[in-house]
Design a protein around this motif. Structure first.
Motif, short mmCIF file in Angstrom:
data_model
loop_
_atom_site.label_atom_id
_atom_site.label_comp_id
_atom_site.label_asym_id
_atom_site.label_seq_id
_atom_site.Cartn_x
_atom_site.Cartn_y
_atom_site.Cartn_z
N ASN A 290 0.83 -1.22 0.00
CA ASN A 290 0.00 0.00 0.00
C ASN A 290 0.86 1.26 0.00
N ARG A 291 1.92 1.20 -0.77
CA ARG A 291 2.91 2.28 -0.79
C ARG A 291 2.30 3.66 -0.97
N ASP A 292 1.39 3.79 -1.95
CA ASP A 292 0.87 5.13 -2.25
C ASP A 292 0.06 5.70 -1.09
N LYS A 293 -0.70 4.82 -0.41
CA LYS A 293 -1.49 5.27 0.75
C LYS A 293 -0.57 5.64 1.91
N ILE A 294 0.47 4.86 2.11
CA ILE A 294 1.45 5.14 3.18
C ILE A 294 2.13 6.48 2.88
N ARG A 295 2.44 6.68 1.62
CA ARG A 295 3.11 7.91 1.21
C ARG A 295 2.23 9.13 1.50
N GLU A 296 0.95 8.99 1.20
CA GLU A 296 -0.02 10.07 1.48
C GLU A 296 -0.10 10.34 2.98
N PHE A 297 -0.16 9.25 3.76
CA PHE A 297 -0.21 9.37 5.22
C PHE A 297 1.00 10.16 5.72
N LEU A 298 2.18 9.80 5.23
CA LEU A 298 3.41 10.48 5.66
C LEU A 298 3.39 11.95 5.25
N ALA A 299 2.89 12.22 4.05
CA ALA A 299 2.82 13.60 3.57
C ALA A 299 1.94 14.44 4.50
N GLU A 300 0.83 13.82 4.95
CA GLU A 300 -0.07 14.53 5.88
C GLU A 300 0.63 14.83 7.21
N LYS A 301 1.61 14.00 7.55
CA LYS A 301 2.37 14.22 8.80
C LYS A 301 3.60 15.11 8.56
N GLY A 302 3.70 15.68 7.37
CA GLY A 302 4.79 16.61 7.09
C GLY A 302 6.06 15.96 6.60
N ILE A 303 5.99 14.67 6.23
CA ILE A 303 7.20 13.94 5.81
C ILE A 303 7.21 13.78 4.29
N SER A 304 8.24 14.34 3.66
CA SER A 304 8.37 14.20 2.20
C SER A 304 9.11 12.92 1.88
N THR A 305 8.57 12.16 0.95
CA THR A 305 9.24 10.93 0.50
C THR A 305 9.38 11.00 -1.02
N GLY A 306 10.06 10.01 -1.60
CA GLY A 306 10.22 9.96 -3.05
C GLY A 306 10.03 8.55 -3.56
N ILE A 307 9.96 8.41 -4.88
CA ILE A 307 9.91 7.09 -5.51
C ILE A 307 10.98 7.07 -6.60
N HIS A 308 11.91 6.17 -6.46
CA HIS A 308 13.03 6.11 -7.41
C HIS A 308 13.19 4.70 -7.97
N TYR A 309 12.44 4.41 -9.07
CA TYR A 309 11.72 5.37 -9.89
C TYR A 309 10.32 4.83 -10.12
N PRO A 310 9.32 5.69 -10.31
CA PRO A 310 7.95 5.20 -10.42
C PRO A 310 7.72 4.30 -11.64
N ILE A 311 8.43 4.60 -12.74
CA ILE A 311 8.30 3.78 -13.95
C ILE A 311 9.69 3.34 -14.38
N PRO A 312 9.99 2.03 -14.33
CA PRO A 312 11.30 1.59 -14.84
C PRO A 312 11.47 2.02 -16.29
N LEU A 313 12.69 2.34 -16.67
CA LEU A 313 12.94 2.94 -17.99
C LEU A 313 12.28 2.22 -19.17
N PRO A 314 12.35 0.87 -19.25
CA PRO A 314 11.80 0.23 -20.45
C PRO A 314 10.31 0.47 -20.64
N PHE A 315 9.62 0.84 -19.56
CA PHE A 315 8.17 1.04 -19.65
C PHE A 315 7.77 2.49 -19.82
N LEU A 316 8.74 3.38 -19.92
CA LEU A 316 8.45 4.79 -20.16
C LEU A 316 8.01 4.98 -21.62
N LYS A 317 7.24 6.02 -21.83
CA LYS A 317 6.83 6.38 -23.19
C LYS A 317 8.07 6.59 -24.08
N ALA A 318 9.11 7.15 -23.47
CA ALA A 318 10.35 7.43 -24.21
C ALA A 318 10.94 6.16 -24.83
#
Ligand SMILES: *Cc1c(COP(=O)(O)O)cnc(C)c1O
Length: 368
Positions: A290-318
């Protein structure tokens, strides 16, 4: 409490006097391009990495591109790299005219799966670019062994791993060429874009220096066409100051990683660190349901997080033109929805780290 993902201001305040003085000196001397500040940083950085040559360049992407160019990578060639990295790694390959060939990641380290490199090698393969992702060295022994067997160049993308070590060797110094980024948020960051190429090979070093400076060593004596991608004097002077603190900041990152590990080991998947490497934790990447929900929860508590990387390169439009499917890179594909980068940097306090741990636990209890 507010926990930023990176905090460059706190770092600046801690070394303000030295930095301001260095900037002022560069301006007083009008040493904007080339000159003593650049030379000083290049020499010091080469010494830190344990190589003979360092060439400052405009940014990490250019470092990779120039490294490929000086190794004569060209149209018709293929270069192997990893599916989970920042796009700069593969952009540099494509910019030379060569074809990018992606390899899936190891599920434990998230670095290139060295058991899957050989099957991607063809007659056209010229080089491999391992990435020391998140600050953990890739499995360099296996990579160098495959490279020797098939006569391939190895370019290390060390943009996230300044002073990380693999079996006692500093990364960047193991392959033919090492590439660094000094993007502000990196472990060693400039106050703008900056990068460097390191190597022990005199010929490659000279060629790289020329290529990055419009194909010349002397004014107007251009021996070939290159690019303008230089590390400027202001950035070099700033980096020279910051380099002195890099070990200390890296050690602080490692201490924070230990606190995270102790607090989170029974709750989430913490990073697996190979026993023979020194991880410098550019990023502290956990896996959680439930990463995205956890991330939202943390954001509400003032904690900035990141995702490295949300889309692996082969699946990018590029890279749609490569026609890849999820099953081509099953590990990268399956982990992309679980990875979460927690705040980590050299100026983070114990209280801040404990707050992140507490809120992450709360978040998991709240959203499951
Ligand atoms: C930051 C980064 C780069 C590119 O560096 P820039 O200085 O932003 O061009 C390349 N590879 C990796 C893995 C990076 O993290």
């Amino acid at each position: 409490m507010k926990i930023p993902f990176v905090d460059l201001r706190t770092q600046y305040i801690s070394i303000k006097e030295e930095i301001d003085q260095a900037i002022s000196k560069v301006i007083q001397k009008s040493a904007f391009i080339g000159g003593g500040f650049l030379q000083s940083f290049e020499q010091r950085f080469a010494t830190y990495i344990g190589v003979k040559y360092c060439i400052g360049v405009g940014n990490g992407t250019d470092a990779l591109f120039i490294a490929l160019k000086v190794l004569d990578i060209d149209k018709g060639d293929e270069v192997i790299t990893v599916a989970n990295t920042f796009i700069a790694t593969s952009e540099a390959i494509t910019a030379t005219g060569a074809k990018v060939v992606f390899v899936d990641i190891n599920p434990e380290t998230y670095n290139i799966d060295v058991t899957k490199i050989e099957e991607k090698i063809t007659q056209k393969t010229k080089a491999v670019i391992p990435v020391h992702l998140y600050g953990q060295p890739a499995e360099m022994d296996s990579i160098m062994e495959v490279a020797r067997k098939y006569n391939l160049y190895v370019i290390e993308d060390a943009a996230q791993a300044h002073l990380a070590k693999y079996k006692g060797k500093t990364v960047g110094a193991i392959g033919n060429i090492g590439c660094f980024s000094f993007y502000p948020g990196k472990n060693l960051g400039a106050y703008g874009d900056a990068g460097a190429i390191v190597t022990n090979n005199n010929e490659l070093a000279t060629k790289a220096r020329m290529y990055a400076n419009n194909g010349r060593l002397e004014k107007y004596n251009h021996e070939f066409e290159g690019v303008n991608s230089r590390l400027d004097g202001l950035q070099a002077a700033i980096l020279d100051i910051k380099l002195k603190y890099l070990d200390e900041w890296n050690n602080r990152r490692r201490t924070i990683a230990n606190i995270y590990y102790e607090g989170l080991k029974n709750i989430v998947t913490t990073p697996t660190v190979l026993p023979y490497v020194k991880h410098v934790y550019h990023l502290y990447v956990i896996r959680v349901k439930n990463r995205d929900k956890i991330r939202e929860f943390l954001a509400e508590k003032g904690i900035s997080t990141g995702i490295h990387y949300p889309i692996p390169l082969p699946f990018l439009k590029a890279y749609k033109y490569l026609g890849h499917k999820p099953e081509d890179f099953p590990i990268a594909y399956s982990l992309k929805n679980e990875i979460l980068s927690l705040p980590i940097h050299g100026n983070m306090t114990d209280d801040q780290v404990e707050y992140v741990i507490t809120q992450l636990k709360n978040g998991i209890n709240a959203v499951g």
